[in-house]
Design a protein around this motif. Structure first.
Motif, PDB file in Angstrom:
ATOM      1  N   GLN A   1       0.810  -1.229   0.000  1.00  0.00           N
ATOM      2  CA  GLN A   1       0.000   0.000   0.000  1.00  0.00           C
ATOM      3  C   GLN A   1       0.840   1.275   0.000  1.00  0.00           C
ATOM      4  N   ARG A   2       2.123   1.192   0.305  1.00  0.00           N
ATOM      5  CA  ARG A   2       2.957   2.399   0.387  1.00  0.00           C
ATOM      6  C   ARG A   2       3.012   3.139  -0.943  1.00  0.00           C
ATOM      7  N   ARG A   3       2.870   4.453  -0.881  1.00  0.00           N
ATOM      8  CA  ARG A   3       3.092   5.305  -2.052  1.00  0.00           C
ATOM      9  C   ARG A   3       3.925   6.491  -1.576  1.00  0.00           C
ATOM     10  N   ALA A   4       4.711   7.046  -2.474  1.00  0.00           N
ATOM     11  CA  ALA A   4       5.427   8.272  -2.131  1.00  0.00           C
ATOM     12  C   ALA A   4       4.388   9.382  -1.994  1.00  0.00           C
ATOM     13  N   THR A   5       4.345  10.008  -0.835  1.00  0.00           N
ATOM     14  CA  THR A   5       3.271  10.947  -0.495  1.00  0.00           C
ATOM     15  C   THR A   5       3.560  12.329  -1.086  1.00  0.00           C
TER      16      THR A   5
ATOM     17  N   ASN B   1      13.151  23.609  -2.685  1.00  0.00           N
ATOM     18  CA  ASN B   1      11.849  24.172  -2.335  1.00  0.00           C
ATOM     19  C   ASN B   1      10.713  23.135  -2.346  1.00  0.00           C
ATOM     20  N   GLN B   2      11.009  21.891  -2.059  1.00  0.00           N
ATOM     21  CA  GLN B   2       9.957  20.854  -2.041  1.00  0.00           C
ATOM     22  C   GLN B   2       9.004  21.118  -0.865  1.00  0.00           C
ATOM     23  N   ALA B   3       7.749  21.421  -1.210  1.00  0.00           N
ATOM     24  CA  ALA B   3       6.779  21.869  -0.202  1.00  0.00           C
ATOM     25  C   ALA B   3       6.533  20.817   0.883  1.00  0.00           C
ATOM     26  N   LYS B   4       6.599  19.552   0.499  1.00  0.00           N
ATOM     27  CA  LYS B   4       6.235  18.515   1.483  1.00  0.00           C
ATOM     28  C   LYS B   4       7.189  18.500   2.677  1.00  0.00           C
ATOM     29  N   ILE B   5       8.378  19.051   2.510  1.00  0.00           N
ATOM     30  CA  ILE B   5       9.326  19.097   3.634  1.00  0.00           C
ATOM     31  C   ILE B   5       8.812  20.015   4.727  1.00  0.00           C
TER      32      ILE B   5
ATOM     33  N   VAL C   1      23.332   3.074   4.772  1.00  0.00           N
ATOM     34  CA  VAL C   1      22.342   4.019   5.304  1.00  0.00           C
ATOM     35  C   VAL C   1      20.962   3.759   4.696  1.00  0.00           C
ATOM     36  N   MET C   2      20.929   3.381   3.408  1.00  0.00           N
ATOM     37  CA  MET C   2      19.619   3.162   2.768  1.00  0.00           C
ATOM     38  C   MET C   2      18.873   1.957   3.350  1.00  0.00           C
ATOM     39  N   LEU C   3      19.611   1.011   3.895  1.00  0.00           N
ATOM     40  CA  LEU C   3      18.934  -0.123   4.544  1.00  0.00           C
ATOM     41  C   LEU C   3      18.203   0.337   5.806  1.00  0.00           C
TER      42      LEU C   3
ATOM     43  N   ALA D   1       7.435   9.921   2.531  1.00  0.00           N
ATOM     44  CA  ALA D   1       7.980  10.394   1.250  1.00  0.00           C
ATOM     45  C   ALA D   1       9.509  10.354   1.315  1.00  0.00           C
ATOM     46  N   PRO D   2      10.116   9.438   0.549  1.00  0.00           N
ATOM     47  CA  PRO D   2      11.585   9.441   0.473  1.00  0.00           C
ATOM     48  C   PRO D   2      12.016  10.518  -0.521  1.00  0.00           C
ATOM     49  N   MET D   3      13.141  11.171  -0.252  1.00  0.00           N
ATOM     50  CA  MET D   3      13.593  12.254  -1.137  1.00  0.00           C
ATOM     51  C   MET D   3      15.106  12.288  -1.305  1.00  0.00           C
ATOM     52  N   GLU D   4      15.507  12.451  -2.553  1.00  0.00           N
ATOM     53  CA  GLU D   4      16.929  12.687  -2.835  1.00  0.00           C
ATOM     54  C   GLU D   4      17.130  14.058  -3.482  1.00  0.00           C
ATOM     55  N   GLY D   5      16.023  14.798  -3.588  1.00  0.00           N
ATOM     56  CA  GLY D   5      16.102  16.138  -4.178  1.00  0.00           C
ATOM     57  C   GLY D   5      16.513  17.162  -3.141  1.00  0.00           C
ATOM     58  N   PHE D   6      17.812  17.283  -2.908  1.00  0.00           N
ATOM     59  CA  PHE D   6      18.338  18.284  -1.965  1.00  0.00           C
ATOM     60  C   PHE D   6      19.754  18.626  -2.390  1.00  0.00           C
TER      61      PHE D   6
ATOM     62  N   GLU E   1      -4.024  11.081  -3.262  1.00  0.00           N
ATOM     63  CA  GLU E   1      -2.861  10.203  -3.310  1.00  0.00           C
ATOM     64  C   GLU E   1      -2.196  10.304  -4.682  1.00  0.00           C
ATOM     65  N   LYS E   2      -0.886  10.073  -4.702  1.00  0.00           N
ATOM     66  CA  LYS E   2      -0.179  10.075  -5.980  1.00  0.00           C
ATOM     67  C   LYS E   2      -0.652   8.903  -6.837  1.00  0.00           C
ATOM     68  N   PHE E   3      -0.539   9.051  -8.136  1.00  0.00           N
ATOM     69  CA  PHE E   3      -0.852   7.912  -9.005  1.00  0.00           C
ATOM     70  C   PHE E   3       0.089   6.753  -8.684  1.00  0.00           C
TER      71      PHE E   3
ATOM     72  N   GLY F   1       3.282   1.926 -10.926  1.00  0.00           N
ATOM     73  CA  GLY F   1       3.446   0.543 -11.391  1.00  0.00           C
ATOM     74  C   GLY F   1       4.890   0.082 -11.267  1.00  0.00           C
ATOM     75  N   ARG F   2       5.103  -1.206 -11.467  1.00  0.00           N
ATOM     76  CA  ARG F   2       6.438  -1.776 -11.334  1.00  0.00           C
ATOM     77  C   ARG F   2       6.757  -2.696 -12.507  1.00  0.00           C
ATOM     78  N   PHE F   3       8.019  -2.719 -12.872  1.00  0.00           N
ATOM     79  CA  PHE F   3       8.460  -3.600 -13.955  1.00  0.00           C
ATOM     80  C   PHE F   3       8.170  -5.053 -13.573  1.00  0.00           C
TER      81      PHE F   3
HETATM   82  C1  LIG Z   1      15.808   7.438  -3.018  1.00  0.00           C
HETATM   83  C2  LIG Z   1      14.565   8.116  -3.470  1.00  0.00           C
HETATM   84  C3  LIG Z   1      14.569   9.474  -3.712  1.00  0.00           C
HETATM   85  C4  LIG Z   1      13.407  10.151  -4.085  1.00  0.00           C
HETATM   86  N1  LIG Z   1      13.433  11.511  -4.193  1.00  0.00           N
HETATM   87  C5  LIG Z   1      12.276  12.184  -4.409  1.00  0.00           C
HETATM   88  C6  LIG Z   1      12.249  13.594  -4.360  1.00  0.00           C
HETATM   89  O1  LIG Z   1      13.258  14.267  -4.091  1.00  0.00           O
HETATM   90  N2  LIG Z   1      11.074  14.216  -4.581  1.00  0.00           N
HETATM   91  C7  LIG Z   1       9.932  13.527  -4.840  1.00  0.00           C
HETATM   92  O2  LIG Z   1       8.888  14.168  -5.028  1.00  0.00           O
HETATM   93  N3  LIG Z   1       9.927  12.159  -4.867  1.00  0.00           N
HETATM   94  C8  LIG Z   1      11.061  11.488  -4.644  1.00  0.00           C
HETATM   95  N4  LIG Z   1      11.064  10.104  -4.623  1.00  0.00           N
HETATM   96  C9  LIG Z   1       9.790   9.382  -4.811  1.00  0.00           C
HETATM   97  C10 LIG Z   1       9.781   8.582  -6.106  1.00  0.00           C
HETATM   98  O3  LIG Z   1       9.526   9.422  -7.192  1.00  0.00           O
HETATM   99  C11 LIG Z   1       8.731   7.477  -5.981  1.00  0.00           C
HETATM  100  O4  LIG Z   1       9.089   6.628  -4.934  1.00  0.00           O
HETATM  101  C12 LIG Z   1       8.584   6.693  -7.271  1.00  0.00           C
HETATM  102  O5  LIG Z   1       8.039   7.498  -8.291  1.00  0.00           O
HETATM  103  C13 LIG Z   1       7.690   5.479  -7.136  1.00  0.00           C
HETATM  104  O6  LIG Z   1       6.446   5.846  -6.635  1.00  0.00           O
HETATM  105  P1  LIG Z   1       5.861   5.141  -5.312  1.00  0.00           P
HETATM  106  O7  LIG Z   1       6.888   5.308  -4.241  1.00  0.00           O
HETATM  107  O8  LIG Z   1       4.603   5.877  -4.982  1.00  0.00           O
HETATM  108  O9  LIG Z   1       5.612   3.718  -5.652  1.00  0.00           O
HETATM  109  C14 LIG Z   1      12.209   9.425  -4.276  1.00  0.00           C
HETATM  110  C15 LIG Z   1      12.225   8.042  -4.058  1.00  0.00           C
HETATM  111  C16 LIG Z   1      13.369   7.397  -3.656  1.00  0.00           C
HETATM  112  C17 LIG Z   1      13.329   5.926  -3.377  1.00  0.00           C
END
Ligand SMILES: Cc1cc2nc3c(=O)[nH]c(=O)nc-3n(C[C@H](O)[C@H](O)[C@H](O)COP(=O)(O)O)c2cc1C
Length: 216
Positions: A15-19, A71-75, A138-140, A157-162, A192-194, A197-199
């Protein structure tokens, strides 16, 4: 508040989605503790646990962290962001001794401890790519925290945009720290985000050697 009934790990994974957006409802300290403890249970190479985490929850620090993160608002919206870092110098400033002390407490043999005390400085002191090694470890812990938060009913919400140098400045990180990823935790606001899907396994999984499909 988290849900009173925890999700199973299977449910949390499925059920997890990136929020995309959070309401600001705080995460109680008891749940934050569970999430952090889960991460600290993760495995790491030689059990060296080179991870460090900064929990950012005050409005002022979230605002500044947002400024360091494109400037990612969710932070700023999320009540809490865990900044996951790796410490490149941990092993030479006390972590090795602490790892050995804990290991001995848990039954590590003297033979193993002596070997580790010699091998680890050799391995990490000459590592060809310490940033990659830190990332891996660290990712583990990061992923374990993310899944525990989902099990407890939170959205993540995981993020690498910084910009790592800017994040380091905001958090006053030591020079040996590498910023690996940000994890926002809270509750979804709005849509919720769309589901991206997964390969398929046909594309990503092989049986015994490259190119051979695994069949069930
Ligand atoms: C390591 C990592 C970094 C990510 N960085 C960002 C980010 O900076 N901003 C963002 O909006 N989403 C970020 N995401 C979210 C991904 O876009 C998202 O996990 C991916 O599209 C799959 O969607 P789902 O997690 O809902 O299945 C990141 C995800 C991961 C795993």
């Amino acid at each position: 508040m988290a849900n009173l009934v925890e999700k199973t790990l299977t449910q949390a994974i499925e059920q997890r989605r990136a929020t995309p957006s959070f309401d600001g409802v705080p995460v109680p300290a008891t749940d934050l503790k569970k999430i952090l403890e889960a991460g600290l249970h993760a495995p790491s190479g030689y059990n060296m646990q080179p991870w460090r985490f900064v929990v950012v929850s005050t409005p002022e620090q979230r605002r500044r962290l947002r400024g360091a993160s494109f400037n990612q608002a969710k932070i700023e919206e999320a009540p809490m962001v865990i900044v996951a870092c790796g410490d490149a110098d941990g092993w030479r400033s006390g972590d090795l001794e602490e790892m050995l002390r804990l290991g001995r407490e848990g039954g590590m043999t003297e033979n193993y401890a002596e070997q580790a005390a010699m091998t680890i400085p050799e391995y990490l002191g000459n590592h060809p790519n310490l940033p990659a090694w830190l990332n891996k470890q660290v990712m583990l812990a990061f992923t374990t925290m993310m899944l525990m938060a989902e099990v407890l009913g939170y959205d993540t919400a995981p993020m690498e945009g910084f910009e790592a140098d800017k994040v380091a400045e905001v958090l006053k990180l030591p020079l040996s720290y590498q910023v690996v990823a940000l994890l926002a935790i809270g509750h979804l606001k709005g849509q919720e985000k769309f589901n991206g899907g997964r390969f398929s396994m046909a594309r990503t999984v092989f049986d015994g050697e490259y190119g051979k499909p695994l069949r069930f």
